[in-house]
Scaffold this active site. Structure first.
Site, PDB file in Angstrom:
ATOM      1  N   SER A   1       0.837  -1.216   0.000  1.00 57.61           N
ATOM      2  CA  SER A   1       0.000   0.000   0.000  1.00 57.61           C
ATOM      3  C   SER A   1       0.858   1.247   0.000  1.00 57.61           C
ATOM      4  O   SER A   1       0.395   2.308  -0.406  1.00 57.61           O
ATOM      5  CB  SER A   1      -0.841   0.073   1.271  1.00 57.61           C
ATOM      6  OG  SER A   1      -1.745  -0.964   1.349  1.00 57.61           O
TER       7      SER A   1
ATOM      8  N   HIS B   1      -2.521  -3.779  -6.390  1.00 53.79           N
ATOM      9  CA  HIS B   1      -2.980  -3.306  -5.079  1.00 53.79           C
ATOM     10  C   HIS B   1      -4.483  -3.506  -4.927  1.00 53.79           C
ATOM     11  O   HIS B   1      -5.291  -2.809  -5.550  1.00 53.79           O
ATOM     12  CB  HIS B   1      -2.612  -1.828  -4.907  1.00 53.79           C
ATOM     13  CG  HIS B   1      -2.940  -1.288  -3.556  1.00 53.79           C
ATOM     14  ND1 HIS B   1      -3.527  -0.072  -3.350  1.00 53.79           N
ATOM     15  CD2 HIS B   1      -2.763  -1.820  -2.323  1.00 53.79           C
ATOM     16  CE1 HIS B   1      -3.703   0.133  -2.058  1.00 53.79           C
ATOM     17  NE2 HIS B   1      -3.251  -0.913  -1.406  1.00 53.79           N
TER      18      HIS B   1
ATOM     19  N   GLU C   1      -5.516  -1.397  -8.130  1.00 48.29           N
ATOM     20  CA  GLU C   1      -4.611  -0.415  -8.721  1.00 48.29           C
ATOM     21  C   GLU C   1      -3.414  -1.188  -9.282  1.00 48.29           C
ATOM     22  O   GLU C   1      -2.739  -1.919  -8.541  1.00 48.29           O
ATOM     23  CB  GLU C   1      -4.142   0.587  -7.661  1.00 48.29           C
ATOM     24  CG  GLU C   1      -5.260   1.516  -7.183  1.00 48.29           C
ATOM     25  CD  GLU C   1      -4.832   2.463  -6.070  1.00 48.29           C
ATOM     26  OE1 GLU C   1      -5.306   3.603  -6.051  1.00 48.29           O
ATOM     27  OE2 GLU C   1      -4.018   2.058  -5.202  1.00 48.29           O
TER      28      GLU C   1
ATOM     29  N   ASN D   1      -5.420   6.111  -1.823  1.00 44.59           N
ATOM     30  CA  ASN D   1      -4.947   6.563  -0.516  1.00 44.59           C
ATOM     31  C   ASN D   1      -4.423   7.988  -0.544  1.00 44.59           C
ATOM     32  O   ASN D   1      -4.257   8.621   0.493  1.00 44.59           O
ATOM     33  CB  ASN D   1      -3.883   5.614   0.042  1.00 44.59           C
ATOM     34  CG  ASN D   1      -4.521   4.398   0.679  1.00 44.59           C
ATOM     35  OD1 ASN D   1      -5.680   4.448   1.101  1.00 44.59           O
ATOM     36  ND2 ASN D   1      -3.796   3.299   0.731  1.00 44.59           N
TER      37      ASN D   1
HETATM   38  P1  NAI Z   1      -1.485  -9.757   7.625  1.00 45.28           P
HETATM   39  O1  NAI Z   1      -0.645  -9.487   8.788  1.00 45.28           O
HETATM   40  O2  NAI Z   1      -2.934 -10.045   7.808  1.00 45.28           O
HETATM   41  O3  NAI Z   1      -0.849 -10.978   6.794  1.00 45.28           O
HETATM   42  C1  NAI Z   1       0.500 -11.058   6.441  1.00 45.28           C
HETATM   43  C2  NAI Z   1       0.876 -12.513   6.337  1.00 45.28           C
HETATM   44  O4  NAI Z   1       2.177 -12.588   5.743  1.00 45.28           O
HETATM   45  C3  NAI Z   1       0.959 -13.226   7.695  1.00 45.28           C
HETATM   46  O5  NAI Z   1       0.206 -14.419   7.643  1.00 45.28           O
HETATM   47  C4  NAI Z   1       2.457 -13.502   7.873  1.00 45.28           C
HETATM   48  O6  NAI Z   1       2.701 -14.712   8.527  1.00 45.28           O
HETATM   49  C5  NAI Z   1       2.930 -13.555   6.441  1.00 45.28           C
HETATM   50  N1  NAI Z   1       4.337 -13.212   6.267  1.00 45.28           N
HETATM   51  C6  NAI Z   1       5.015 -12.198   6.852  1.00 45.28           C
HETATM   52  N2  NAI Z   1       6.288 -12.176   6.405  1.00 45.28           N
HETATM   53  C7  NAI Z   1       6.404 -13.184   5.509  1.00 45.28           C
HETATM   54  C8  NAI Z   1       7.447 -13.646   4.693  1.00 45.28           C
HETATM   55  N3  NAI Z   1       8.649 -13.072   4.706  1.00 45.28           N
HETATM   56  N4  NAI Z   1       7.224 -14.697   3.874  1.00 45.28           N
HETATM   57  C9  NAI Z   1       6.011 -15.285   3.834  1.00 45.28           C
HETATM   58  N5  NAI Z   1       4.971 -14.906   4.602  1.00 45.28           N
HETATM   59  C10 NAI Z   1       5.161 -13.843   5.427  1.00 45.28           C
HETATM   60  O7  NAI Z   1      -1.279  -8.497   6.650  1.00 45.28           O
HETATM   61  P2  NAI Z   1      -2.254  -7.916   5.543  1.00 45.28           P
HETATM   62  O8  NAI Z   1      -3.163  -6.920   6.156  1.00 45.28           O
HETATM   63  O9  NAI Z   1      -2.826  -9.028   4.761  1.00 45.28           O
HETATM   64  O10 NAI Z   1      -1.234  -7.076   4.631  1.00 45.28           O
HETATM   65  C11 NAI Z   1      -0.337  -7.700   3.769  1.00 45.28           C
HETATM   66  C12 NAI Z   1       0.164  -6.709   2.721  1.00 45.28           C
HETATM   67  O11 NAI Z   1      -0.935  -6.149   2.020  1.00 45.28           O
HETATM   68  C13 NAI Z   1       0.970  -5.531   3.267  1.00 45.28           C
HETATM   69  O12 NAI Z   1       1.966  -5.211   2.324  1.00 45.28           O
HETATM   70  C14 NAI Z   1      -0.067  -4.431   3.346  1.00 45.28           C
HETATM   71  O13 NAI Z   1       0.494  -3.156   3.269  1.00 45.28           O
HETATM   72  C15 NAI Z   1      -0.888  -4.724   2.104  1.00 45.28           C
HETATM   73  N6  NAI Z   1      -2.266  -4.240   2.118  1.00 45.28           N
HETATM   74  C16 NAI Z   1      -3.045  -4.350   3.250  1.00 45.28           C
HETATM   75  C17 NAI Z   1      -4.357  -3.904   3.228  1.00 45.28           C
HETATM   76  C18 NAI Z   1      -5.217  -4.029   4.438  1.00 45.28           C
HETATM   77  O14 NAI Z   1      -6.250  -3.335   4.510  1.00 45.28           O
HETATM   78  N7  NAI Z   1      -4.892  -4.889   5.400  1.00 45.28           N
HETATM   79  C19 NAI Z   1      -4.954  -3.300   2.014  1.00 45.28           C
HETATM   80  C20 NAI Z   1      -4.085  -3.327   0.856  1.00 45.28           C
HETATM   81  C21 NAI Z   1      -2.782  -3.746   0.948  1.00 45.28           C
END
Ligand code: NAI
Length: 507
Positions: A123, A144, A156, A194
């Site tokens: 993001s 995105h 996006e 954003n």
């Molecule tokens: P989350 O914390 O729910 O999930 C992340 C997952 O990635 C976890 O299950 C973790 O174990 C895993 N993980 C972390 N490091 C890792 C690695 N090196 N290799 C493999 N797995 C790994 O996070 P979320 O909210 O799903 O966000 C993920 C990405 O999406 C981030 O880059 C965030 O900025 C982006 N994003 C999030 C949004 C949101 O509203 N939560 C919206 C749009 C984008």
């Protein structure tokens, strides 16, 4: 360029909120998904959430049980990065950390070979920076999604300096094949949504900070008059102030402290107190009710006198549909010359142009002056915000309220805030969208599609600005800039150019 064929395997890394949601989207569109997560048990948890989500759709009749089973069958949990080797697209949704993402993609390049498209759901990080150290930075692209990914329509497609336009086109078409609405955007802080959404929160907090009205009233005005699905305060309470404040802060810093993106002291106070919104039971609103809804009611003005006759002086612009409604309500309407206002008894009602009512009263020589706010649709709007000049007679607010109440509208009289609430918010959203177009970040169509489908705005800000009239929008911004003396309200050069050139964003 065509979408990846449905025979192409999709690797998804990170099975958290976003990764699991995106896996569901791709599988539902008919693609085989390989789902990986570094944390033990995370893939299984992700699959559980997908199963529950699909189950809800089955219960609501949106999906059949066999369809659910096929979707789940298409998602294969994998337990090593090497197992992603057959994937044609590898999308990561892991922790938001540049170095971690860079290292991950370097491994993916080695494992999956030259043809793979590495894509990131980041993001806030630069696509150029994530790709810079790769062997094939031209292959890296941003994809995105918005949360929740299965529900929100927008994707996006973000290109860094090195991204091959052909790769971006493939991802654009693939997102569409997955049932999404895609927009192209250059890698810039906040991308489209954003970035352009910042004034929605910022203007709300500005008006609250200046005592325009309370949070519940301002929320109601933006919902019931602006047509937004939620007001800014209830929305920030839902998102969480820690998250929303961090995004604002990161966009502000990324734009080298451009005043347009300046965070609010009000929100900082909430964050430092730990009042993070719904999740802590308190944010701008209190959430002590069981259903989690705020019990605070918006301030509503008492019934004023019903006008028997109204004179319309000149043309009301975007508010012109009020004239027919007045006649339909049995009020005698007379037309006369003038600079666009309604006259009831000795009171004049103008649409806000970004000046204080008090200043406008002085400029027109009419002390009994009221301003009304922008509405998305003056016929359908349930509520209208009004304000009066400081020099106005005490009955001015009631007379102005009575006019709108005669049309069946609820009225909120707020303090004399330049641009009232909806007008200044919409003009600032449009201004930010115009500036993104001016800087070559995206097209005007992408701004409007992005805001309608990424945050469910009722209308794209640029199309909305055209409906208001671009000269009016420019006047509002110039008046806000002069009134506040702040760079924050500077109008985009592109908006000024469109006004003086007599053209539009979509023309
Ligand atoms: P989350 O914390 O729910 O999930 C992340 C997952 O990635 C976890 O299950 C973790 O174990 C895993 N993980 C972390 N490091 C890792 C690695 N090196 N290799 C493999 N797995 C790994 O996070 P979320 O909210 O799903 O966000 C993920 C990405 O999406 C981030 O880059 C965030 O900025 C982006 N994003 C999030 C949004 C949101 O509203 N939560 C919206 C749009 C984008």
């Amino acid at each position: 360029m065509a979408a990846l064929p449905s025979s192409a395997k999709i690797g998804i890394i990170g099975a958290g909120t976003m990764g699991a949601g995106i896996a569901q989207v791709a599988a539902r569109a008919g693609y085989q998904v390989l789902l990986f997560d570094a944390m033990v048990g995370a893939v299984e948890k992700g699959l559980q959430r997908i199963t529950q989500d699909l189950e809800r759709l089955v219960k609501r009749g949106k999906l059949t049980s066999p369809e659910r089973d096929v979707i789940l069958w298409r998602i294969s949990p994998v337990h090593s990065l090497e197992a992603l080797a057959p994937a044609k697209l590898v999308l990561e949704a892991i922790v938001e950390d540049l170095e971690v993402k860079r290292n991950l993609f370097a491994q993916i390049e080695t494992i999956c070979g030259d043809e793979v498209i590495p894509a990131t759901n980041t993001s806030s990080l630069s696509i150029t920076a994530i790709g810079a150290k790769l062997k094939r930075p031209q292959n890296l692209v941003g994809m995105h999604f918005f949360n929740p990914a299965p529900v929100m329509k927008l994707v996006e497609v973000v290109s860094g300096i090195d991204t091959d336009p052909g790769i971006a086109a493939t991802i654009y078409d693939t997102a569409q094949a997955w049932g999404k609405i895609a927009v192209h955007v250059k890698s810039t802080p906040g991308f489209i949504v954003n970035r352009v959404a910042r004034p929605f929160y910022a203007e709300g907090m500005r008006v609250l900070q200046e005592g325009g009205a309370d949070a519940a009233t301002l929320d109601a005005i933006l919902r019931e008059s602006g047509g937004f699905p939620m007001g800014p305060f209830e929305l920030m309470d839902l998102i969480g102030h820690d998250v929303n404040f961090a995004v604002t802060g990161s966009v502000f810093t990324a734009y080298f402290n451009d005043q347009r993106f300046q965070p609010s002291l009000l929100q900082q106070e909430l964050v430092s107190a730990g009042y993070l919104g719904r999740k802590t039971g308190r944010g701008f609103h209190f959430y002590e009710h069981e259903d989690g809804r705020s019990p605070t009611l918006p301030a509503t003005t008492e019934p004023g006198p019903r006008p028997g006759a109204v004179t319309v002086h000149g043309h009301l612009g975007v508010a012109e549909p009020l004239v027919d409604r007045l006649s339909q309500a049995g009020i005698t309407v007379t037309r006369a010359d003038g600079d666009g206002y309604l006259q009831v008894a000795g009171t004049r009602l103008y649409l806000s142009d970004g000046r204080l009512a008090t200043e406008r009263a002085a400029a027109t020589g009419c002390a009994n002056l009221a301003l009304f706010d922008l509405a998305l649709d003056y016929v359908k709007a349930g509520r209208i915000a009004l304000t009066t000049a400081d020099q106005a007679a005490p009955e001015t607010a009631a007379i102005a309220a009575g006019l709108f109440q005669a049309l069946g509208k609820t009225v909120s009289v707020i303090d004399d805030i330049p641009g009232l609430m909806v007008m200044r918010t919409v003009c600032m959203l449009a201004n930010e969208g115009a500036d993104a177009v001016n800087q070559g970040v995206c097209t005007a169509e992408a701004v409007d599609l992005g805001m309608r489908n990424g945050v469910n705005y009722p209308r794209g800000p640029l199309a909305w600005a055209e409906a208001i009239g671009l000269p009016t929008v420019l006047s509002v911004l110039d008046n806000l800039a002069r009134t506040y003396g702040e760079d924050r309200y500077r109008a985009s050069p592109l908006l000024r150019r469109k006004v003086f050139g007599g053209s539009t964003f979509h023309g």
